[in-house]
Design a protein around this motif. Structure first.
Motif, PDB file in Angstrom:
ATOM      1  N   PHE A  37       0.862  -1.176   0.000  1.00 17.21           N
ATOM      2  CA  PHE A  37       0.000   0.000   0.000  1.00 17.21           C
ATOM      3  C   PHE A  37       0.897   1.225   0.000  1.00 17.21           C
ATOM      4  O   PHE A  37       2.092   1.145   0.309  1.00 17.21           O
ATOM      5  N   ARG A  38       0.319   2.369  -0.320  1.00 18.39           N
ATOM      6  CA  ARG A  38       1.059   3.616  -0.204  1.00 18.39           C
ATOM      7  C   ARG A  38       0.143   4.700   0.350  1.00 18.39           C
ATOM      8  O   ARG A  38      -1.081   4.611   0.224  1.00 18.39           O
ATOM      9  N   GLN A  39       0.783   5.667   0.952  1.00 23.18           N
ATOM     10  CA  GLN A  39       0.006   6.727   1.591  1.00 23.18           C
ATOM     11  C   GLN A  39       0.729   8.053   1.468  1.00 23.18           C
ATOM     12  O   GLN A  39       1.922   8.157   1.758  1.00 23.18           O
ATOM     13  N   VAL A  40      -0.011   9.044   1.042  1.00 20.79           N
ATOM     14  CA  VAL A  40       0.449  10.422   1.004  1.00 20.79           C
ATOM     15  C   VAL A  40      -0.164  11.130   2.213  1.00 20.79           C
ATOM     16  O   VAL A  40      -1.315  10.867   2.566  1.00 20.79           O
ATOM     17  N   SER A  41       0.602  11.989   2.818  1.00 17.85           N
ATOM     18  CA  SER A  41       0.132  12.691   4.009  1.00 17.85           C
ATOM     19  C   SER A  41      -1.223  13.348   3.771  1.00 17.85           C
ATOM     20  O   SER A  41      -1.413  14.040   2.766  1.00 17.85           O
ATOM     21  N   LYS A  43      -3.990  11.763   3.126  1.00 18.44           N
ATOM     22  CA  LYS A  43      -4.856  10.933   2.289  1.00 18.44           C
ATOM     23  C   LYS A  43      -4.937   9.530   2.853  1.00 18.44           C
ATOM     24  O   LYS A  43      -4.125   9.121   3.667  1.00 18.44           O
ATOM     25  N   GLU A  44      -5.933   8.780   2.405  1.00 20.64           N
ATOM     26  CA  GLU A  44      -6.091   7.406   2.846  1.00 20.64           C
ATOM     27  C   GLU A  44      -5.018   6.511   2.240  1.00 20.64           C
ATOM     28  O   GLU A  44      -4.472   6.795   1.171  1.00 20.64           O
ATOM     29  N   ARG A  45      -4.769   5.421   2.942  1.00 10.71           N
ATOM     30  CA  ARG A  45      -3.822   4.435   2.435  1.00 10.71           C
ATOM     31  C   ARG A  45      -4.414   3.769   1.185  1.00 10.71           C
ATOM     32  O   ARG A  45      -5.577   3.364   1.186  1.00 10.71           O
ATOM     33  N   GLU A  46      -3.595   3.634   0.160  1.00 13.21           N
ATOM     34  CA  GLU A  46      -4.067   3.182  -1.155  1.00 13.21           C
ATOM     35  C   GLU A  46      -3.416   1.855  -1.517  1.00 13.21           C
ATOM     36  O   GLU A  46      -2.182   1.702  -1.414  1.00 13.21           O
ATOM     37  N   PHE A  47      -4.231   0.910  -1.964  1.00 12.01           N
ATOM     38  CA  PHE A  47      -3.721  -0.377  -2.433  1.00 12.01           C
ATOM     39  C   PHE A  47      -2.876  -0.172  -3.685  1.00 12.01           C
ATOM     40  O   PHE A  47      -3.270   0.545  -4.608  1.00 12.01           O
ATOM     41  N   VAL A  48      -1.724  -0.839  -3.724  1.00 13.38           N
ATOM     42  CA  VAL A  48      -0.845  -0.772  -4.891  1.00 13.38           C
ATOM     43  C   VAL A  48      -0.799  -2.119  -5.616  1.00 13.38           C
ATOM     44  O   VAL A  48      -1.045  -2.197  -6.823  1.00 13.38           O
ATOM     45  N   VAL A  93       4.700   7.196   1.156  1.00 13.25           N
ATOM     46  CA  VAL A  93       5.267   6.185   2.038  1.00 13.25           C
ATOM     47  C   VAL A  93       4.642   4.848   1.634  1.00 13.25           C
ATOM     48  O   VAL A  93       3.422   4.739   1.535  1.00 13.25           O
ATOM     49  N   TYR A  94       5.482   3.874   1.390  1.00 12.48           N
ATOM     50  CA  TYR A  94       5.024   2.558   0.951  1.00 12.48           C
ATOM     51  C   TYR A  94       5.070   1.576   2.124  1.00 12.48           C
ATOM     52  O   TYR A  94       6.084   1.480   2.827  1.00 12.48           O
ATOM     53  N   PHE A  95       3.952   0.872   2.307  1.00 10.25           N
ATOM     54  CA  PHE A  95       3.799  -0.075   3.410  1.00 10.25           C
ATOM     55  C   PHE A  95       3.605  -1.483   2.872  1.00 10.25           C
ATOM     56  O   PHE A  95       2.870  -1.697   1.897  1.00 10.25           O
TER      57      PHE A  95
END
Length: 124
Positions: A37-41, A43-48, A93-95
């Motif tokens: 997942f990734r997230q921009v400050s 914003k919601e966490r987004e599936f990649v 940020v990638y999780f």
């Protein structure tokens, strides 16, 4: 219990490539679907991207399809994200995340375990 540690983030120019790694601890890594997942400050966490426990099937967000590739090595308890043709909008940020579901889900609340994240910055 699964603990996840990401690495491989950094700064790159548009058009460049990065490869993220996520190493898991615990005995049940190969029981888990894995995802990035990734997230921009703000914003919601987004599936990649996601991959099934045996690695036979993967899925991608439309925004990264054909540019990113997810893979896993169960012997090394590691999942990877190869990112090519990076663009400034990939900055985030990638999780890494692990789920006991067989099919990777696009909703973050379906994942029980998360890494701490690694920053990817793409400059134009």
């Amino acid at each position: 219990q699964v603990e996840l540690v990401e690495s491989g983030g950094g700064s790159v120019q548009a058009g460049g490539s990065l490869k993220l790694s996520c190493v898991a601890s615990g005995r049940t890594f190969d029981w888990h679907a894995m995802a990035w997942f990734r997230q921009v400050s703000g914003k919601e966490r987004e599936f990649v991207a996601g991959i099934t426990p045996a690695g036979g099937t993967s899925s991608y967000a439309n925004s990264v399809k054909s540019r990113f590739a997810i893979s896993r090595d169960n012997a090394k308890k590691t999942v990877y994200l190869q990112m090519n043709s990076l663009a400034p909008e990939d900055t985030a940020v990638y999780f890494c995340a692990a789920s006991t579901r067989i099919v990777p889900q696009e909703s973050a609340d379906q994942y029980e375990h998360w890494g701490q994240g690694t920053q990817v910055t793409v400059s134009s």
